[in-house]
Design a protein around this motif. Sequence first.
Motif, short mmCIF file in Angstrom:
data_model
loop_
_atom_site.label_atom_id
_atom_site.label_comp_id
_atom_site.label_asym_id
_atom_site.label_seq_id
_atom_site.Cartn_x
_atom_site.Cartn_y
_atom_site.Cartn_z
N GLY A 42 -0.93 -2.89 -5.95
CA GLY A 42 -1.40 -3.78 -7.00
C GLY A 42 -2.64 -3.29 -7.72
O GLY A 42 -2.68 -3.22 -8.94
N LEU A 43 -3.66 -2.94 -6.96
CA LEU A 43 -4.92 -2.50 -7.57
C LEU A 43 -4.87 -1.03 -7.98
O LEU A 43 -5.58 -0.63 -8.89
CB LEU A 43 -6.09 -2.75 -6.61
N GLY A 44 -4.03 -0.25 -7.32
CA GLY A 44 -3.95 1.17 -7.64
C GLY A 44 -5.25 1.89 -7.35
O GLY A 44 -5.84 2.55 -8.21
N THR A 45 -5.70 1.82 -6.10
CA THR A 45 -7.04 2.28 -5.72
C THR A 45 -7.05 3.75 -5.34
O THR A 45 -6.58 4.13 -4.25
CB THR A 45 -7.56 1.44 -4.54
N MET A 46 -7.57 4.60 -6.21
CA MET A 46 -7.83 5.98 -5.83
C MET A 46 -8.91 5.98 -4.74
O MET A 46 -9.90 5.27 -4.85
CB MET A 46 -8.29 6.80 -7.03
N GLY A 47 -8.70 6.75 -3.69
CA GLY A 47 -9.62 6.76 -2.56
C GLY A 47 -9.20 5.84 -1.44
O GLY A 47 -9.89 5.76 -0.42
N TYR A 48 -8.07 5.16 -1.59
CA TYR A 48 -7.59 4.22 -0.56
C TYR A 48 -7.06 4.92 0.69
O TYR A 48 -7.31 4.52 1.81
CB TYR A 48 -6.49 3.34 -1.16
N GLY A 49 -6.30 5.99 0.49
CA GLY A 49 -5.41 6.47 1.54
C GLY A 49 -6.07 7.03 2.77
O GLY A 49 -5.58 6.81 3.89
N LEU A 50 -7.16 7.77 2.63
CA LEU A 50 -7.75 8.42 3.80
C LEU A 50 -8.28 7.39 4.78
O LEU A 50 -8.00 7.44 5.98
CB LEU A 50 -8.83 9.39 3.37
N GLY A 51 -9.04 6.41 4.28
CA GLY A 51 -9.51 5.34 5.16
C GLY A 51 -8.35 4.57 5.78
O GLY A 51 -8.35 4.27 6.98
N ALA A 52 -7.35 4.26 4.96
CA ALA A 52 -6.18 3.52 5.45
C ALA A 52 -5.44 4.30 6.52
O ALA A 52 -4.93 3.72 7.50
CB ALA A 52 -5.25 3.17 4.29
N SER A 53 -5.37 5.62 6.36
CA SER A 53 -4.66 6.43 7.36
C SER A 53 -5.40 6.41 8.70
O SER A 53 -4.76 6.41 9.77
CB SER A 53 -4.48 7.87 6.86
N LEU A 54 -6.73 6.35 8.66
CA LEU A 54 -7.50 6.25 9.90
C LEU A 54 -7.19 4.93 10.61
O LEU A 54 -6.96 4.91 11.82
CB LEU A 54 -9.00 6.36 9.61
N GLY A 55 -7.18 3.84 9.83
CA GLY A 55 -6.86 2.54 10.42
C GLY A 55 -5.45 2.50 10.96
O GLY A 55 -5.20 1.94 12.05
N ALA A 56 -4.50 3.11 10.25
CA ALA A 56 -3.11 3.12 10.69
C ALA A 56 -2.95 3.91 11.99
O ALA A 56 -2.23 3.49 12.90
CB ALA A 56 -2.22 3.71 9.59
N LYS A 57 -3.63 5.05 12.08
CA LYS A 57 -3.52 5.88 13.28
C LYS A 57 -4.16 5.20 14.48
O LYS A 57 -3.63 5.27 15.60
CB LYS A 57 -4.16 7.25 13.04
#
Length: 557
Positions: free
Chosen positions: A405-420
């Motif tokens: 929805g927001l299309g947040t550049m910079g989202y993925g690396l932090g999210a991947s840490l939380g997912a792992k």
Amino acid sequence: MQLTGAEIVIECLKEQGVDTVFGYPGGAILNVYDELYKHSDEITHILTSHEQGAAHAADGYARATGKVGVCFATSGPGATNLVTGIATACMDSIPIVAITCNVGVSLLGRDSFQEIDIAGITMPITKHNFIVKDVKDLADTIRKAFVIARKGRPGPVLIDIPKDVTANKTEYQKVQIQEWEPSLEICESDIDAALKMIAEAKRPYIFVGGGAVLSGASSELYEFVKKVDAPVTDSLMGKGAFPGTDPLYTGMLGMHGTKTSNYGVSECDLLVVVGARFSDRVTGNAKKFAKNAKILQIDIDAAEMNKNVLITEGVVGDIRVVLRALNERLEQQDHHEWIEKIMEYKNRYPLTYHPEILTGPYIVEEIYRQTKGDALIVTEVGQHQMWAAQYYQYTKPRTFLTSGGLGTMGYGLGASLGAKVGCPQKTVINIAGDGCFRMNMNEIATAVRHQIPIIQVVVNNHVLGMVRQWQNLFYEKRYSATVLNDAVDFVKLAEAMGAVGIRVTTKEEFAERFAEALTLGKPVVLDCQIDCDDKVWPMVAPGAAISEAFDEGDMQK
């Protein structure tokens, strides 16, 4: 028993079954961190490099596990640094609880050092938020926040606690938290109307959104699709709710959806929308969207009905509950002629890319091949995000995490840490463009500090790829501020932060080095050099109908 506010915060998190918190300390929240230190054997704290990374990590944890993600930040800039992550969670209906601390109650409203009205700032981007000025209200507020975050359409909740409230004492009594269950309430006449529409349809299509993932409705959705006997398309948020390997699946819908899905939805006589909100990136020109179809929308949020597209009928309720009710009464349908036509489209309009050189689509397909489709894929936002949606076949929910929805550049690396952290047994890969990776690449240091073995794939074209694509197609190749022509070396940066850095320039190198990355058990950054003018196909031009999707072949005619 008498506890301080800080002790109550930790005890209430334990009540809720919280095992991980992502955050960054500071003066105002110091009492809470001191108490957290005493319970480090029960609650793991992941110290991120930036508060935005903490918010995204809580979000990724929530998306991957289905639990409520939790993040901490101090007052002032610590709190405001959470805002982008909270807004990201809000737009995608992700349940997180953000806990910030503020200056003391007597200092509020006096422009005190690092004071900010974070409750006021985040009001438009949270389901609800609180400022707790009396320690007696703290426990009930935290419990309420978790209920709000989970209940109905999920979303973020913020709790702001003045520092003196974390120090004050009050009576605390532990509460046994009951397992949350969705509401079973559905309007029977709406179910009747839905069944009638399905029975009368000759050319039905099913469009799946993020609500099907959030409600855990995958098995019910599969049964529903087979009973309706209809082709299936999805949004970014709906990936994995219905298996992408199933013959009835026709690919994503919308601006970068497949021609099959875009043409099929434009020609269907019934569009069943399961937990999707008709984003403009899906509908294209809303006035021309599914113009030949009756629309049946199933959603937990009544506010989504007729918001962006006028519908024929709607069923309000939890997706899983609604689909169960429909499946119980739905007779087997047969639409073999319609299915044959859609399958003909699938054969005629496959996704294609240039096979000779290293490209984004090849990278995604090779990741799929080597992980056997069993990885947890996280993305940033841009061309690489679309390639990850198009070329990786998601067969399970909560395996594709992206800011839709927001299309947040910079989202993925932090999210991947939380997912792992939430799913340590899964292989977690964050796919980024070089522009996105630059925004929060400091979280590689977090991965190394906490020994979180994520694989960071940078699809590096040395430009802001999606913006450049628009400039190329619609702005007469005026590449204003989209060329990243500097000397940043991602391999050296990765190594400087303690990770493994690898650069690849060919298909053969990527296949070999990615296979190596899978075996290392360490944070790895793969810098993959591709051409600056690779594009995402198909595409729908701004303002056009999705039936006007075009690809590279059309451009050459």
